[in-house]
Scaffold this motif. Structure first.
Motif, PDB file in Angstrom:
ATOM      1  N   LEU A  82       8.281  -3.743  44.875  1.00  0.00           N
ATOM      2  CA  LEU A  82       8.998  -5.010  44.981  1.00  0.00           C
ATOM      3  C   LEU A  82       8.713  -5.890  43.773  1.00  0.00           C
ATOM      4  O   LEU A  82       9.612  -6.555  43.238  1.00  0.00           O
ATOM      5  N   LEU A  83       7.435  -5.890  43.316  1.00  0.00           N
ATOM      6  CA  LEU A  83       7.094  -6.656  42.122  1.00  0.00           C
ATOM      7  C   LEU A  83       7.739  -6.046  40.884  1.00  0.00           C
ATOM      8  O   LEU A  83       8.177  -6.762  39.976  1.00  0.00           O
ATOM      9  N   GLY A  84       7.789  -4.706  40.842  1.00  0.00           N
ATOM     10  CA  GLY A  84       8.429  -4.045  39.714  1.00  0.00           C
ATOM     11  C   GLY A  84       9.900  -4.422  39.594  1.00  0.00           C
ATOM     12  O   GLY A  84      10.410  -4.630  38.481  1.00  0.00           O
ATOM     13  N   LYS A  85      10.573  -4.533  40.699  1.00  0.00           N
ATOM     14  CA  LYS A  85      11.986  -4.923  40.671  1.00  0.00           C
ATOM     15  C   LYS A  85      12.143  -6.369  40.209  1.00  0.00           C
ATOM     16  O   LYS A  85      13.101  -6.711  39.497  1.00  0.00           O
ATOM     17  N   LYS A  86      11.199  -7.219  40.580  1.00  0.00           N
ATOM     18  CA  LYS A  86      11.221  -8.586  40.068  1.00  0.00           C
ATOM     19  C   LYS A  86      10.970  -8.598  38.562  1.00  0.00           C
ATOM     20  O   LYS A  86      11.560  -9.410  37.830  1.00  0.00           O
ATOM     21  N   ALA A  87      10.119  -7.689  38.085  1.00  0.00           N
ATOM     22  CA  ALA A  87       9.855  -7.593  36.649  1.00  0.00           C
ATOM     23  C   ALA A  87      11.126  -7.181  35.898  1.00  0.00           C
ATOM     24  O   ALA A  87      11.417  -7.700  34.814  1.00  0.00           O
ATOM     25  N   ILE A  88      11.867  -6.228  36.459  1.00  0.00           N
ATOM     26  CA  ILE A  88      13.120  -5.794  35.830  1.00  0.00           C
ATOM     27  C   ILE A  88      14.087  -6.970  35.700  1.00  0.00           C
ATOM     28  O   ILE A  88      14.738  -7.150  34.661  1.00  0.00           O
ATOM     29  N   HIS A  89      14.153  -7.767  36.738  1.00  0.00           N
ATOM     30  CA  HIS A  89      15.054  -8.923  36.713  1.00  0.00           C
ATOM     31  C   HIS A  89      14.594  -9.971  35.705  1.00  0.00           C
ATOM     32  O   HIS A  89      15.433 -10.644  35.069  1.00  0.00           O
ATOM     33  N   ALA A  90      13.282 -10.129  35.522  1.00  0.00           N
ATOM     34  CA  ALA A  90      12.741 -11.253  34.746  1.00  0.00           C
ATOM     35  C   ALA A  90      12.474 -10.919  33.288  1.00  0.00           C
ATOM     36  O   ALA A  90      12.256 -11.836  32.489  1.00  0.00           O
ATOM     37  N   PHE A  91      12.487  -9.646  32.895  1.00  0.00           N
ATOM     38  CA  PHE A  91      11.922  -9.263  31.596  1.00  0.00           C
ATOM     39  C   PHE A  91      12.624  -9.905  30.406  1.00  0.00           C
ATOM     40  O   PHE A  91      12.018 -10.096  29.346  1.00  0.00           O
ATOM     41  N   ASP A  92      13.897 -10.251  30.529  1.00  0.00           N
ATOM     42  CA  ASP A  92      14.622 -10.854  29.410  1.00  0.00           C
ATOM     43  C   ASP A  92      15.031 -12.293  29.712  1.00  0.00           C
ATOM     44  O   ASP A  92      15.975 -12.824  29.140  1.00  0.00           O
ATOM     45  N   LYS A  93      14.253 -12.936  30.617  1.00  0.00           N
ATOM     46  CA  LYS A  93      14.541 -14.323  30.975  1.00  0.00           C
ATOM     47  C   LYS A  93      13.509 -15.256  30.323  1.00  0.00           C
ATOM     48  O   LYS A  93      12.353 -14.900  30.138  1.00  0.00           O
ATOM     49  N   PRO A  94      13.918 -16.474  29.989  1.00  0.00           N
ATOM     50  CA  PRO A  94      12.967 -17.431  29.400  1.00  0.00           C
ATOM     51  C   PRO A  94      11.846 -17.788  30.370  1.00  0.00           C
ATOM     52  O   PRO A  94      12.048 -17.828  31.593  1.00  0.00           O
ATOM     53  N   ASP A  95      10.686 -18.037  29.809  1.00  0.00           N
ATOM     54  CA  ASP A  95       9.556 -18.490  30.618  1.00  0.00           C
ATOM     55  C   ASP A  95       8.624 -19.333  29.745  1.00  0.00           C
ATOM     56  O   ASP A  95       8.893 -19.569  28.571  1.00  0.00           O
ATOM     57  N   ALA A  96       7.522 -19.787  30.353  1.00  0.00           N
ATOM     58  CA  ALA A  96       6.546 -20.601  29.624  1.00  0.00           C
ATOM     59  C   ALA A  96       5.665 -19.763  28.709  1.00  0.00           C
ATOM     60  O   ALA A  96       4.971 -20.313  27.846  1.00  0.00           O
ATOM     61  N   THR A 136       7.887 -12.146  23.972  1.00  0.00           N
ATOM     62  CA  THR A 136       7.702 -10.703  23.849  1.00  0.00           C
ATOM     63  C   THR A 136       6.602 -10.203  24.768  1.00  0.00           C
ATOM     64  O   THR A 136       6.752  -9.171  25.434  1.00  0.00           O
ATOM     65  N   PHE A 137       5.491 -10.928  24.842  1.00  0.00           N
ATOM     66  CA  PHE A 137       4.388 -10.483  25.692  1.00  0.00           C
ATOM     67  C   PHE A 137       4.829 -10.391  27.147  1.00  0.00           C
ATOM     68  O   PHE A 137       4.528  -9.409  27.841  1.00  0.00           O
ATOM     69  N   SER A 138       5.551 -11.396  27.629  1.00  0.00           N
ATOM     70  CA  SER A 138       6.022 -11.365  29.016  1.00  0.00           C
ATOM     71  C   SER A 138       6.920 -10.160  29.244  1.00  0.00           C
ATOM     72  O   SER A 138       6.821  -9.467  30.275  1.00  0.00           O
ATOM     73  N   SER A 139       7.804  -9.877  28.285  1.00  0.00           N
ATOM     74  CA  SER A 139       8.714  -8.741  28.422  1.00  0.00           C
ATOM     75  C   SER A 139       7.956  -7.419  28.414  1.00  0.00           C
ATOM     76  O   SER A 139       8.261  -6.504  29.204  1.00  0.00           O
ATOM     77  N   VAL A 140       6.971  -7.312  27.532  1.00  0.00           N
ATOM     78  CA  VAL A 140       6.181  -6.073  27.463  1.00  0.00           C
ATOM     79  C   VAL A 140       5.399  -5.870  28.751  1.00  0.00           C
ATOM     80  O   VAL A 140       5.272  -4.736  29.241  1.00  0.00           O
TER      81      VAL A 140
END
Length: 600
Positions: free
Chosen positions: A383-397, A410-414
């Motif tokens: 379930l967390l992995g699927k959230k990672a797929i959704h979030a990997f190219d989204k802006p964050d702090a 880049t670090f968040s995406s990696v």
């Protein structure tokens, strides 16, 4: 002037900081993140005698005409010994510790500190000053006395000092001749029904035996053993054992740099730290602490089915850690603000999904663990992995928790890629080839997108944000996270660019671009260790060893590190002791040390 030349004593429930002259200037009670009843570390001003120092929030022991002090840890322990000297040849020895040992097949770790005083030479005259406060310095206690104790009564909790020292001299803060051993025990408002000196001696011996046995169980490198042992003990002292949480540091609001307002409360558990802490604990062989930390994380996973993960949690998994500023405290060296709570708890930081999956992966591969990973845990992690797929190219702090600036980091995406990569490997171990293939396909897709947008062909290196141009030190982890091999020319070029642009002398900035508070002025300790590891991975071992030795030399006299170092002066800044920094030391020492076989 106040400094970070401090020692840490603790037991997995509480921890206190003791300065070079045997003053306790920080103690959260009754747990690591509790109301600091001693907090003079972050409260400037004048003391009760009009001298430099705070008026309240400390527990000091000082000799009349004191001229010098020396301080050491008893080897392989968390027991601190300070020797005080006066100008007339008098010498007194102070031994400080928090009891910790196995009792009735469980760990005994009361929220208690013990101070043993012993005259060594001459006629030392000692003054004992005990000035706790409550509610972050807003409330002074009511004081009542008994025949062998003093009670410090607050609005919601009470401290009791039990002692065989003269009660009147303590209350009057009067110097007196120390011609026999004395004991001070401070903790909950509970009566001591045994002889105080005999009780303290028994607790001391059991605690010393416990720590030395704990250290004997460590897997340590051949070189830099003392540095690694001290780091391991310090890491353990930052572990709230009841829940398994590990705080980022024991303090709040030690600024990253003077007049920077980069003053944060670090007495919480960051999920980002999970991977790095677990990695270090695994290398040290500290399986029980590692397993308890995994328990803390899996509890969070259970609660997050329908919600995004927060970057940081309280040590009993509190999610609401609202940030406020103290109106009472004067700050470390007068540096304001003093913050209580951390705004990062409400930020979006997309690396958290990878942080949790990477940490939990140990449960599926480490056969020493009593509670190994199973299919049920894997499904929750999916379930967390699927959230990672959704979030990997989204802006964050981002990993540096920018407060008003969002980007695709880049670090968040990696780290989101790493979640998919590790889930594929876990699925293979669980003999679920269909899920292994599905997660491998997702990991490959994320990898391609990241390489397209985080690689800057004009500059010839990876950059910190998608389609950007700036560097940050987390790019040093591309090999550590297995995103790139050490031999990949793109990784080599990125390390070289970081060494050119972010290095200052023997230290490394996390980035050199302006953020919410301007351009950083101090170097980030963990980034220096990441750079050491990257150099070693590239085969530049002698350069890495030289840099590592230089960083070791910047530890305080007791072998501890804070978060930041001023590159010109080498002064330690930032919250203390910093878990990240101690973990970085362990990992680099393990990587660089010659093998044990070379000793024979």
């Amino acid at each position: 002037m106040t400094s970070l030349d401090l020692g840490v004593i603790g037991n997995g429930a509480v921890a206190a900081l003791v300065d070079a002259s045997a003053t306790i200037n920080w103690w959260g009670f009754p747990r690591l993140d509790g109301d600091p009843v001693f907090l003079s570390l972050i409260n400037g001003g004048k003391d009760g005698d009009g001298q430099d120092g705070p008026a309240n929030g400390f527990f000091s022991l000082d000799l009349a005409s004191q001229i010098h002090a020396e301080q050491i840890y008893l080897p392989n322990s968390a027991i601190l010994r300070t020797t005080l000297y006066d100008d007339d040849g008098g010498v007194a020895e102070i031994t400080d510790f928090a009891p910790r040992f196995v009792l009735y097949e469980r760990i005994y770790r009361p929220p208690m500190l013990i101070r043993q005083i012993r005259p060594i030479r001459g006629r030392p005259r000692l003054r004992i000053r005990v000035r706790p406060c409550f509610q972050y310095g807003e409330l002074l206690p009511q004081i009542t006395r008994g025949s062998n104790h003093i009670r410090y009564v607050g609005a919601s909790q009470t401290l009791r000092l039990t002692t065989d020292a003269p009660i009147s001299y303590i209350l009057e803060e009067r110097h007196f001749l120390v011609d026999q051993p004395l004991t001070l025990i401070i903790g909950p408002d509970e009566s001591l029904r045994e002889d105080i000196e005999r009780t303290a001696r028994d607790l001391f011996e059991r605690t010393l035996d416990h720590w030395r046995g704990w250290v004997r169980s460590l897997s340590i490198p051949f070189e830099w053993q003392d540095a690694v042992i001290r780091s391991a003990i310090t890491l353990k002292l930052c572990n709230f054992e009841e829940t398994g949480a590990i705080v980022a540091a024991l303090t709040t609001s030690i600024p990253e740099a003077p007049d920077s307002r980069r003053n944060w409360d670090y007495r919480f558990c960051w999920l980002r730290d999970a991977y790095f802490v677990i990695h270090a604990l695994n290398r040290l062989g500290v399986t029980r602490t590692m397993e308890n930390y995994l328990g803390f994380i899996t509890n969070i996973v259970d609660e997050s089915r329908e919600h995004a993960l927060r970057p940081v949690y309280g040590i009993s998994r509190e999610s609401g850690i609202e940030e406020r500023e103290s109106a009472t405290l004067a700050g470390y060296r007068g540096q304001l603000p003093v913050r209580i709570g951390n705004q990062a708890s409400g930020q979006i930081q997309n690396d958290v999904y990878g942080s949790v999956v990477l940490a939990a992966t140990h449960a599926f591969f480490d056969h020493r663990l009593i509670r190994p990973g199973n299919a049920e845990l894997f499904e929750r992690l999916e379930l967390l992995g699927k959230k990672a797929i959704h979030a990997f190219d989204k802006p964050d702090a981002g990993p540096w928790e920018l407060r008003t600036i969002a980007a695709v980091h880049t670090f968040s995406s990696v780290m989101c890629w790493a979640a998919c990569d590790r889930l594929s490997k876990v699925a293979a171990v669980l003999d679920r080839p269909e899920r292994a293939g599905w997660w491998r396909k997702q990991a490959n897709r994320l990898h391609a997108v990241i390489c397209e947008h985080a690689w800057n062909p004009r500059l010839g290196h990876f950059v910190s944000q998608f389609d950007g141009e700036e560097l940050d030190a987390t790019l040093l982890l591309l090999h550590e996270l297995n995103f790139l091999s050490a031999a990949d020319p793109r990784f080599v070029a990125t390390v070289e660019a970081i060494g050119r642009d972010l290095r200052r002398g023997d230290f490394l900035f996390r980035y050199k671009t302006s953020d919410d508070f301007g351009i950083p002025e101090t170097t980030f300790v963990i980034c220096g260790f990441w750079y050491v590891d990257a150099l070693a991975a590239l085969g530049r071992r002698e350069e890495a060893r030289s840099l590592f030795e230089s960083m070791l030399a910047r530890r305080n006299p007791l072998g501890l590190l804070s978060e930041d170092i001023a590159p010109e002066s080498g002064t330690l800044w930032g919250n203390f002791p910093q878990t990240y920094s101690m973990v970085g030391l362990v990992n680099s020492a393990m990587r660089l040390s010659a093998p044990w076989e070379d000793a024979f």
